[in-house]
Design a protein around this motif. Structure first.
Motif, PDB file in Angstrom:
ATOM      1  N   ASP A 107       0.940  -1.256   0.145  1.00  0.00           N
ATOM      2  CA  ASP A 107       0.067   0.032  -0.050  1.00  0.00           C
ATOM      3  C   ASP A 107       0.763   1.193   0.069  1.00  0.00           C
ATOM      4  OD1 ASP A 107      -2.351  -1.633   0.137  1.00  0.00           O
ATOM      5  OD2 ASP A 107      -2.356  -1.608   2.320  1.00  0.00           O
ATOM      6  N   TYR A 108       1.806   1.220   0.743  1.00  0.00           N
ATOM      7  CA  TYR A 108       2.692   2.301   0.762  1.00  0.00           C
ATOM      8  C   TYR A 108       3.499   2.606  -0.482  1.00  0.00           C
ATOM      9  CZ  TYR A 108       1.606   2.760   5.711  1.00  0.00           C
ATOM     10  OH  TYR A 108       0.929   2.913   6.811  1.00  0.00           O
ATOM     11  N   LEU A 109       4.286   1.315  -0.934  1.00  0.00           N
ATOM     12  CA  LEU A 109       4.688   1.407  -2.233  1.00  0.00           C
ATOM     13  C   LEU A 109       4.038   2.052  -3.408  1.00  0.00           C
ATOM     14  CD1 LEU A 109       7.114  -1.709  -2.040  1.00  0.00           C
ATOM     15  CD2 LEU A 109       8.029   0.756  -1.624  1.00  0.00           C
ATOM     16  N   ALA A 110       2.709   1.644  -3.337  1.00  0.00           N
ATOM     17  CA  ALA A 110       1.821   2.180  -4.372  1.00  0.00           C
ATOM     18  C   ALA A 110       1.567   3.586  -4.546  1.00  0.00           C
ATOM     19  CB  ALA A 110       0.692   1.274  -4.340  1.00  0.00           C
ATOM     20  N   LEU A 111       1.960   4.121  -3.368  1.00  0.00           N
ATOM     21  CA  LEU A 111       1.596   5.655  -3.191  1.00  0.00           C
ATOM     22  C   LEU A 111       2.949   6.522  -3.646  1.00  0.00           C
ATOM     23  CD1 LEU A 111      -0.072   6.064   0.291  1.00  0.00           C
ATOM     24  CD2 LEU A 111      -1.114   6.089  -2.070  1.00  0.00           C
ATOM     25  N   ILE A 157       5.317  11.486  -5.907  1.00  0.00           N
ATOM     26  CA  ILE A 157       6.122  12.183  -6.992  1.00  0.00           C
ATOM     27  C   ILE A 157       5.582  12.857  -7.915  1.00  0.00           C
ATOM     28  CG2 ILE A 157       7.948  11.706  -8.943  1.00  0.00           C
ATOM     29  CD1 ILE A 157       8.581   9.284  -7.367  1.00  0.00           C
ATOM     30  N   THR A 158       4.301  12.472  -8.533  1.00  0.00           N
ATOM     31  CA  THR A 158       3.673  13.376  -9.413  1.00  0.00           C
ATOM     32  C   THR A 158       3.319  14.521  -8.820  1.00  0.00           C
ATOM     33  OG1 THR A 158       2.882  11.290 -10.554  1.00  0.00           O
ATOM     34  CG2 THR A 158       1.642  13.193 -10.789  1.00  0.00           C
TER      35      THR A 158
END
Length: 70
Positions: free
Chosen positions: A36-40, A45-46
């Motif tokens: 979940d954290y890696l998907a954010l 960054i965007t």
């Protein structure tokens, strides 16, 4: 003659949509996983890129202004 329970429907477009019963609901109390954290990360960054570029440009403009004064 129409009864109280019926409705008049025009001859135009009418689409009957059945109620959705397979809508996922969030589970309260479920701990966040590493995924979940890696998907954010791409989202963060965007979101941060315009802010970082804006600050860099602002600092660059200030440095150019100082160089012009001397």
């Amino acid at each position: 003659m129409l009864t109280n329970n019926s409705q008049e429907i025009s001859s135009g477009s009418y689409i009957a949509v059945p109620p959705a019963s397979n809508i996922p609901t969030p589970q309260v109390g479920q701990p966040s996983t590493t995924y979940d954290y890696l998907a954010l990360i791409p989202v963060l960054i965007t979101a941060a890129t315009p802010l970082i570029l804006g600050l860099k440009k602002k600092d660059k403009d200030k440095n150019e202004d100082k160089g012009d004064e001397n």
